[in-house]
Design a protein around this motif. Structure first.
Motif, PDB file in Angstrom:
ATOM      1  N   PHE A  39       2.857  12.462   3.585  1.00  0.00           N
ATOM      2  CA  PHE A  39       3.633  11.618   2.296  1.00  0.00           C
ATOM      3  C   PHE A  39       2.774  12.122   1.254  1.00  0.00           C
ATOM      4  CE2 PHE A  39       3.141   7.763   4.072  1.00  0.00           C
ATOM      5  CZ  PHE A  39       3.174   6.957   3.496  1.00  0.00           C
ATOM      6  N   TRP A  40       3.382  12.027  -0.008  1.00  0.00           N
ATOM      7  CA  TRP A  40       3.225  11.926  -1.971  1.00  0.00           C
ATOM      8  C   TRP A  40       3.278  10.717  -1.958  1.00  0.00           C
ATOM      9  CZ3 TRP A  40       6.754  16.077  -1.499  1.00  0.00           C
ATOM     10  CH2 TRP A  40       7.712  15.425  -2.145  1.00  0.00           C
ATOM     11  N   GLY A  41       2.744  10.055  -2.854  1.00  0.00           N
ATOM     12  CA  GLY A  41       3.558   8.805  -3.738  1.00  0.00           C
ATOM     13  C   GLY A  41       2.495   7.426  -3.849  1.00  0.00           C
ATOM     14  N   GLY A  42       2.759   6.522  -3.931  1.00  0.00           N
ATOM     15  CA  GLY A  42       1.353   5.729  -4.281  1.00  0.00           C
ATOM     16  C   GLY A  42       1.840   4.485  -3.409  1.00  0.00           C
ATOM     17  N   GLN A  43       1.822   3.254  -3.617  1.00  0.00           N
ATOM     18  CA  GLN A  43       1.063   2.020  -3.053  1.00  0.00           C
ATOM     19  C   GLN A  43       2.555   1.482  -2.573  1.00  0.00           C
ATOM     20  OE1 GLN A  43      -1.865   2.041  -1.701  1.00  0.00           O
ATOM     21  NE2 GLN A  43      -0.935   0.609  -0.164  1.00  0.00           N
ATOM     22  N   ASP A  44       3.680   1.626  -3.610  1.00  0.00           N
ATOM     23  CA  ASP A  44       4.217   0.478  -3.332  1.00  0.00           C
ATOM     24  C   ASP A  44       5.945   1.724  -2.037  1.00  0.00           C
ATOM     25  OD1 ASP A  44       6.447  -1.169  -3.966  1.00  0.00           O
ATOM     26  OD2 ASP A  44       7.741   0.791  -4.477  1.00  0.00           O
ATOM     27  N   ARG A  45       5.110   2.847  -2.208  1.00  0.00           N
ATOM     28  CA  ARG A  45       5.850   3.643  -1.938  1.00  0.00           C
ATOM     29  C   ARG A  45       5.294   3.680  -0.157  1.00  0.00           C
ATOM     30  NH1 ARG A  45       6.933   9.787  -3.564  1.00  0.00           N
ATOM     31  NH2 ARG A  45       8.746   8.179  -4.320  1.00  0.00           N
ATOM     32  N   ALA A  46       3.727   3.661   0.124  1.00  0.00           N
ATOM     33  CA  ALA A  46       3.049   3.371   0.794  1.00  0.00           C
ATOM     34  C   ALA A  46       3.768   2.116   1.828  1.00  0.00           C
ATOM     35  CB  ALA A  46       1.783   4.114   0.810  1.00  0.00           C
ATOM     36  N   ASP A  47       3.261   0.877   1.042  1.00  0.00           N
ATOM     37  CA  ASP A  47       3.317  -0.147   1.697  1.00  0.00           C
ATOM     38  C   ASP A  47       5.316  -0.238   2.686  1.00  0.00           C
ATOM     39  OD1 ASP A  47       1.429  -1.278   1.169  1.00  0.00           O
ATOM     40  OD2 ASP A  47       1.957  -1.798  -0.547  1.00  0.00           O
ATOM     41  N   ARG A  48       6.274   0.419   1.661  1.00  0.00           N
ATOM     42  CA  ARG A  48       7.604   0.381   2.389  1.00  0.00           C
ATOM     43  C   ARG A  48       7.851   1.567   3.518  1.00  0.00           C
ATOM     44  NH1 ARG A  48      11.833  -0.569  -1.779  1.00  0.00           N
ATOM     45  NH2 ARG A  48      10.271  -1.204  -3.477  1.00  0.00           N
ATOM     46  N   THR A  49       6.842   2.590   3.475  1.00  0.00           N
ATOM     47  CA  THR A  49       7.091   4.024   4.638  1.00  0.00           C
ATOM     48  C   THR A  49       6.336   2.795   5.955  1.00  0.00           C
ATOM     49  OG1 THR A  49       6.990   5.720   2.857  1.00  0.00           O
ATOM     50  CG2 THR A  49       6.117   6.096   5.558  1.00  0.00           C
ATOM     51  N   TYR A  50       4.922   2.793   5.881  1.00  0.00           N
ATOM     52  CA  TYR A  50       4.942   1.884   6.681  1.00  0.00           C
ATOM     53  C   TYR A  50       5.598   0.791   7.619  1.00  0.00           C
ATOM     54  CZ  TYR A  50       0.103   3.407   4.519  1.00  0.00           C
ATOM     55  OH  TYR A  50      -0.751   3.811   3.969  1.00  0.00           O
ATOM     56  N   LYS A  51       6.279  -0.238   6.593  1.00  0.00           N
ATOM     57  CA  LYS A  51       6.858  -1.577   7.336  1.00  0.00           C
ATOM     58  C   LYS A  51       8.181  -0.877   7.738  1.00  0.00           C
ATOM     59  CE  LYS A  51       6.027  -4.483   4.033  1.00  0.00           C
ATOM     60  NZ  LYS A  51       6.464  -5.415   2.111  1.00  0.00           N
ATOM     61  N   VAL A  52       8.638   0.463   7.661  1.00  0.00           N
ATOM     62  CA  VAL A  52       9.858   0.766   8.369  1.00  0.00           C
ATOM     63  C   VAL A  52       9.093   1.837   9.732  1.00  0.00           C
ATOM     64  CG1 VAL A  52      11.588   3.037   8.598  1.00  0.00           C
ATOM     65  CG2 VAL A  52      11.096   1.866   6.605  1.00  0.00           C
ATOM     66  N   ALA A  53       7.643   2.377   9.695  1.00  0.00           N
ATOM     67  CA  ALA A  53       7.849   2.937  11.019  1.00  0.00           C
ATOM     68  C   ALA A  53       7.336   2.161  11.862  1.00  0.00           C
ATOM     69  CB  ALA A  53       5.994   3.257  10.410  1.00  0.00           C
ATOM     70  N   ASP A  54       6.606   0.724  11.339  1.00  0.00           N
ATOM     71  CA  ASP A  54       6.101  -0.519  12.468  1.00  0.00           C
ATOM     72  C   ASP A  54       7.613  -0.425  12.578  1.00  0.00           C
ATOM     73  OD1 ASP A  54       3.612  -1.084  11.879  1.00  0.00           O
ATOM     74  OD2 ASP A  54       3.907  -2.265   9.944  1.00  0.00           O
ATOM     75  N   LEU A  55       8.735  -0.874  12.168  1.00  0.00           N
ATOM     76  CA  LEU A  55       9.783  -1.488  12.773  1.00  0.00           C
ATOM     77  C   LEU A  55      10.659  -0.145  13.130  1.00  0.00           C
ATOM     78  CD1 LEU A  55      12.288  -2.784  12.377  1.00  0.00           C
ATOM     79  CD2 LEU A  55      12.921  -1.761  11.149  1.00  0.00           C
TER      80      LEU A  55
END
Length: 429
Positions: A39-55
């Motif tokens: 995906f494209w985006g900045g660090q804030d988007r990445a952090d949110r995406t990582y947390k959902v993937a972890d969940l």
């Protein structure tokens, strides 16, 4: 199982990323339950995406490997992976590219999964339609958004002039620019960035004139006369010192950190409603959003609600169902929605929207209310851009706009070249 994201990828730069791609990434294999996400985006988007993937992996098992890049680097990297037969399983897709990737079979139709692993029962119909190509569903909208102008409220307070509002015109921005020039804050901050090479702003300006960037049959929806007027308008703003100069605008590489508002070069710039949250996260100033300028008082209809971006499915056929299951979780799970907020746009599920709205912070509420209250600014969703739209945007419009800004072309010459070359690209495609 654990989520495997190489968070350093974003900081490597385009040349290093190309080298990493040449070395090869781990392919997706159906037998081991591993999915790859890009995906494209900045660090804030990445952090949110990582947390959902972890969940997701905590509740469902499996591994998800992924990477994120800045917009300008993303499409080159994705095209390289697809061409090399190494496409990720879950691909963040944009409205302007979905036709091209679908017609080249680089992403898969998802209709077979709907009602099973992919639940879309209360999805907004216009958001579903936005993800269809040739009647088949190729992209699941991750949020509804609209183009917007990002505004630095703090800078306008320093100048002592009112910031733009929903009634502001391009002429009003000229007046704001004169006030910024007189105040000379922060080493000469300008009122607006140079948006002459910004495709969505050109599109909005054309729509207010009753025209279109592209017609439904994939042709240019305007001619040389309109292109001349567009480039002349920005030349006037540039010459008056209302927008940033060519050297400053060239600093924008596509990463959020290099944009004119974040660099302190301008107090406003074209953006998208869903990006307010991410921009505020990296700015110490108070930011907000308003609509694009009107071409004249009372003119409207330039905006539309569009899918901010999609998740599409590529890669191994064996993992397509697993990818669809992850996408369904991403757009429907209430806990995932709390993590994601409206950073990718307003949720398309009515149930998710209802649960999320009371919990949003101030900036997220601004984004939600902006998209929900466009009023007379709102027009119909245009058809998906033709397959060559990406090339026209990145390789033609941006280049010619820079050439005009640096004085290598006149607005008239640039407009002629743009219309001629864009028409040739569309015909060739």
């Amino acid at each position: 199982m654990t989520l495997r994201f190489d968070r350093r990828q974003f900081l490597m730069g385009s040349s290093a990323l190309a080298a990493a791609g040449a070395m090869g990434l781990r392919p997706a294999f159906g037998q081991d339950g591993r999915l790859r996400l890009i995906f494209w985006g900045g660090q804030d988007r990445a952090d949110r995406t990582y947390k959902v993937a972890d969940l997701y992996t905590e509740q469902n098992g499996g591994d998800i490997e992924g990477e994120f890049l800045a917009w300008n680097d993303y499409w080159t990297k994705l095209a390289t992976q697809v061409a090399g037969g190494n496409a990720p399983n879950i691909i963040q897709m944009d409205y302007r590219y979905i036709v091209e990737y679908a017609t080249r079979s680089a992403i898969r139709p998802l209709d077979q999964f709907v009602g099973g692993p992919l639940q879309l029962t209360d999805f907004d119909e216009d958001q579903l339609e936005g993800g269809k190509v040739g009647g088949q569903l190729f992209g699941i909208s991750l949020g509804a958004n609209s183009v917007a102008v990002l505004v630095n409220n703090t800078a306008f307070e320093e100048v002592g002039v009112e910031p733009p509002n929903r009634d502001s015109t391009y002429d009003d921005y000229m007046a704001m620019g004169e006030a910024f020039n007189s105040a000379n804050i922060r080493g000469g901050m300008k009122a607006i960035s140079d948006a002459s090479g910004t495709e969505p702003m050109l599109d909005n300006w054309l729509r207010q004139h009753g025209l279109a960037l592209y017609t439904a049959d994939g042709k240019l929806g305007f001619g040389e006369e309109e292109a001349v007027e567009w480039f002349r308008m920005w030349a006037s703003l540039r010459e008056a010192g209302v927008c940033v100069d060519a050297e400053s605008q060239a600093l924008d590489t596509g990463a959020m950190e290099s944009t004119m508002v974040i660099l302190g070069k301008s107090a406003t710039m074209p953006s998208n409603s869903n990006q307010l949250v991410a921009y505020q996260a990296i700015s110490q100033d108070d930011l907000t959003i308003v609509n694009y300028p009107r071409i004249a008082a009372g003119a409207g209809g330039g905006h539309y609600r569009k899918p901010s971006m999609f998740f599409s499915v590529g890669g191994s056929e064996a993992n397509a169902q697993a990818a669809a299951e992850f996408i369904s979780f991403f757009v429907n799970n209430p806990d995932a929605a709390q993590i994601l907020g409206v950073e990718r746009g307003i949720p398309c599920s009515a149930a998710v929207r209802e649960a999320l709205a009371p919990t949003l912070d101030e900036k997220s509420q601004i984004a939600l209310n902006f998209v929900a209250n466009l009023g007379d600014l709102l027009g119909p969703l245009p058809p998906p851009p033709p397959p060559a739209a990406g090339e026209i945007d990145s390789s033609l419009l941006r280049t010619i706009s820079q050439e005009i800004a640096f004085g290598a072309r006149s607005p008239e010459d640039g407009a002629r070249a743009f219309v001629t070359d864009a028409t040739a690209i569309l015909e060739r495609a």
